[in-house]
Design an enzyme around this catalytic site. Structure first.
Site, PDB file in Angstrom:
ATOM      1  N   PHE A  23       0.844  -1.193   0.000  1.00  0.00           N
ATOM      2  CA  PHE A  23       0.000   0.000   0.000  1.00  0.00           C
ATOM      3  C   PHE A  23       0.882   1.246   0.000  1.00  0.00           C
ATOM      4  O   PHE A  23       1.871   1.301   0.726  1.00  0.00           O
ATOM      5  CB  PHE A  23      -0.901   0.012   1.249  1.00  0.00           C
ATOM      6  CG  PHE A  23      -1.698   1.274   1.412  1.00  0.00           C
ATOM      7  CD1 PHE A  23      -2.830   1.513   0.651  1.00  0.00           C
ATOM      8  CD2 PHE A  23      -1.303   2.238   2.331  1.00  0.00           C
ATOM      9  CE1 PHE A  23      -3.551   2.693   0.803  1.00  0.00           C
ATOM     10  CE2 PHE A  23      -2.023   3.409   2.493  1.00  0.00           C
ATOM     11  CZ  PHE A  23      -3.155   3.629   1.716  1.00  0.00           C
ATOM     12  N   GLU A  46       4.933  -7.952   7.930  1.00  0.00           N
ATOM     13  CA  GLU A  46       4.216  -6.794   7.396  1.00  0.00           C
ATOM     14  C   GLU A  46       4.499  -5.621   8.307  1.00  0.00           C
ATOM     15  O   GLU A  46       4.438  -5.745   9.532  1.00  0.00           O
ATOM     16  CB  GLU A  46       2.717  -7.072   7.335  1.00  0.00           C
ATOM     17  CG  GLU A  46       2.366  -8.188   6.386  1.00  0.00           C
ATOM     18  CD  GLU A  46       0.900  -8.557   6.387  1.00  0.00           C
ATOM     19  OE1 GLU A  46       0.478  -9.221   5.436  1.00  0.00           O
ATOM     20  OE2 GLU A  46       0.180  -8.189   7.336  1.00  0.00           O
ATOM     21  N   ARG A  72      -8.466  11.854  17.928  1.00  0.00           N
ATOM     22  CA  ARG A  72      -7.694  10.920  17.101  1.00  0.00           C
ATOM     23  C   ARG A  72      -8.650   9.886  16.521  1.00  0.00           C
ATOM     24  O   ARG A  72      -9.210   9.050  17.243  1.00  0.00           O
ATOM     25  CB  ARG A  72      -6.587  10.255  17.922  1.00  0.00           C
ATOM     26  CG  ARG A  72      -5.525  11.234  18.379  1.00  0.00           C
ATOM     27  CD  ARG A  72      -4.853  11.913  17.208  1.00  0.00           C
ATOM     28  NE  ARG A  72      -3.656  12.644  17.593  1.00  0.00           N
ATOM     29  CZ  ARG A  72      -2.806  13.157  16.743  1.00  0.00           C
ATOM     30  NH1 ARG A  72      -3.027  13.049  15.442  1.00  0.00           N
ATOM     31  NH2 ARG A  72      -1.752  13.805  17.170  1.00  0.00           N
ATOM     32  N   ALA A  84       3.198  17.547  18.532  1.00  0.00           N
ATOM     33  CA  ALA A  84       4.027  16.658  17.725  1.00  0.00           C
ATOM     34  C   ALA A  84       3.652  16.829  16.264  1.00  0.00           C
ATOM     35  O   ALA A  84       2.591  17.373  15.947  1.00  0.00           O
ATOM     36  CB  ALA A  84       3.830  15.210  18.165  1.00  0.00           C
ATOM     37  N   GLU A 100       6.301  22.916  14.197  1.00  0.00           N
ATOM     38  CA  GLU A 100       5.114  22.282  14.770  1.00  0.00           C
ATOM     39  C   GLU A 100       4.639  23.001  16.033  1.00  0.00           C
ATOM     40  O   GLU A 100       3.439  23.172  16.240  1.00  0.00           O
ATOM     41  CB  GLU A 100       5.378  20.805  15.073  1.00  0.00           C
ATOM     42  CG  GLU A 100       5.466  19.937  13.836  1.00  0.00           C
ATOM     43  CD  GLU A 100       4.141  19.771  13.104  1.00  0.00           C
ATOM     44  OE1 GLU A 100       3.065  20.034  13.682  1.00  0.00           O
ATOM     45  OE2 GLU A 100       4.188  19.352  11.938  1.00  0.00           O
ATOM     46  N   GLU A 104       0.886  24.493  15.879  1.00  0.00           N
ATOM     47  CA  GLU A 104      -0.155  23.870  16.695  1.00  0.00           C
ATOM     48  C   GLU A 104      -0.532  24.680  17.929  1.00  0.00           C
ATOM     49  O   GLU A 104      -1.662  24.595  18.399  1.00  0.00           O
ATOM     50  CB  GLU A 104       0.272  22.461  17.109  1.00  0.00           C
ATOM     51  CG  GLU A 104       0.356  21.512  15.933  1.00  0.00           C
ATOM     52  CD  GLU A 104       0.647  20.077  16.325  1.00  0.00           C
ATOM     53  OE1 GLU A 104       0.776  19.793  17.536  1.00  0.00           O
ATOM     54  OE2 GLU A 104       0.732  19.236  15.413  1.00  0.00           O
ATOM     55  N   GLU A 127       8.656   3.912  12.472  1.00  0.00           N
ATOM     56  CA  GLU A 127       8.552   5.312  12.918  1.00  0.00           C
ATOM     57  C   GLU A 127       9.541   5.618  14.040  1.00  0.00           C
ATOM     58  O   GLU A 127       9.687   4.849  14.988  1.00  0.00           O
ATOM     59  CB  GLU A 127       7.132   5.613  13.404  1.00  0.00           C
ATOM     60  CG  GLU A 127       6.971   7.053  13.859  1.00  0.00           C
ATOM     61  CD  GLU A 127       5.572   7.404  14.323  1.00  0.00           C
ATOM     62  OE1 GLU A 127       5.313   8.588  14.566  1.00  0.00           O
ATOM     63  OE2 GLU A 127       4.730   6.493  14.443  1.00  0.00           O
ATOM     64  N   GLU A 146      -5.546  23.331   7.685  1.00  0.00           N
ATOM     65  CA  GLU A 146      -6.970  23.182   7.398  1.00  0.00           C
ATOM     66  C   GLU A 146      -7.416  21.804   7.859  1.00  0.00           C
ATOM     67  O   GLU A 146      -6.742  20.799   7.618  1.00  0.00           O
ATOM     68  CB  GLU A 146      -7.209  23.337   5.895  1.00  0.00           C
ATOM     69  CG  GLU A 146      -8.677  23.334   5.530  1.00  0.00           C
ATOM     70  CD  GLU A 146      -8.904  23.570   4.045  1.00  0.00           C
ATOM     71  OE1 GLU A 146      -9.866  22.988   3.524  1.00  0.00           O
ATOM     72  OE2 GLU A 146      -8.133  24.321   3.425  1.00  0.00           O
ATOM     73  N   GLU A 148      -7.532  20.839  10.955  1.00  0.00           N
ATOM     74  CA  GLU A 148      -6.872  20.476  12.214  1.00  0.00           C
ATOM     75  C   GLU A 148      -7.526  21.259  13.354  1.00  0.00           C
ATOM     76  O   GLU A 148      -7.666  22.474  13.281  1.00  0.00           O
ATOM     77  CB  GLU A 148      -5.375  20.813  12.124  1.00  0.00           C
ATOM     78  CG  GLU A 148      -4.558  20.329  13.281  1.00  0.00           C
ATOM     79  CD  GLU A 148      -3.064  20.567  13.070  1.00  0.00           C
ATOM     80  OE1 GLU A 148      -2.290  19.758  13.613  1.00  0.00           O
ATOM     81  OE2 GLU A 148      -2.676  21.531  12.397  1.00  0.00           O
TER      82      GLU A 148
END
Length: 187
Positions: A23, A46, A72, A84, A100, A104, A127, A146, A148
């Site tokens: 993907f 995976e 979330r 973050a 950030e 934010e 990550e 936009e 957020e």
């Protein structure tokens, strides 16, 4: 038995035999690999490829920490978390953290300290989140993207620790950030 000494122990390493992209998304990419196990057999792995991120522990002048309340979608609830964001391709981690924080929260900081790297979910993603402490905060206007929606809140260390212990704060990067803040002597 060594705990930390030999993290590249050949008795435990797996070798990639084949990689297939399953993907390709805007943020995440998913691979399925065939690997050779230490005993010579094979298995499928995976995992999600992620561009990396930063997390900021902003310390307000009164000693409280600046956090965000944000919905979330995957868990369908609001979480309390440190600011973050995702690294853009080739972006320096400190510059990302500064960007950030401003976007934010509207805050800028005069003092920055790199704390370390967090691997939030080692079982299925590559990550890495780079952690920063930000002090000398100056308030300004948030510049949210936009779509957020973020609410900033000032929280004491005692409230944060209580939130972890009572299960209110469950975001892994934030729990790790609270640990780092404690190690830096923040109260």
């Amino acid at each position: 038995m060594p705990l930390i000494e030999d993290l590249q122990d050949p008795k435990l390493l797996e070798a990639t035999l084949e990689t297939q992209r399953v993907f390709d998304g805007n943020l995440l990419h998913v691979n399925r690999d065939t690997v050779a196990l230490p005993d010579g057999s094979t298995a499928t792995r995976e995992y999600i490829l992620h561009p990396g991120a930063v997390m900021i522990i902003p310390v307000l002048p009164d000693g409280r920490l600046l956090l965000e309340r944000q919905y979330r979608y995957p868990l369908h609830r609001v979480f309390l978390e440190f600011p973050a964001g995702k690294l853009e391709a080739g972006e320096d981690a400190l510059l990302c953290a500064q960007r950030e924080l401003l976007e934010e929260t509207g805050y800028t900081a005069s003092a920055w300290e790199f704390l370390g790297v967090l691997h939030p979910i080692i079982s299925y993603t590559d990550e890495e989140i780079r952690l920063f402490l930000a002090k000398g905060l100056t308030a300004g206007e948030a510049q949210l993207d936009e779509g957020e929606f973020v609410e900033c809140v000032a929280v004491s260390m005692d409230e944060l620790v209580a939130g972890v212990l009572d299960g209110t704060i469950t975001d892994a990067k934030t729990v790790s950030g609270i640990f780092w803040a404690q190690q830096k002597g923040l109260r």
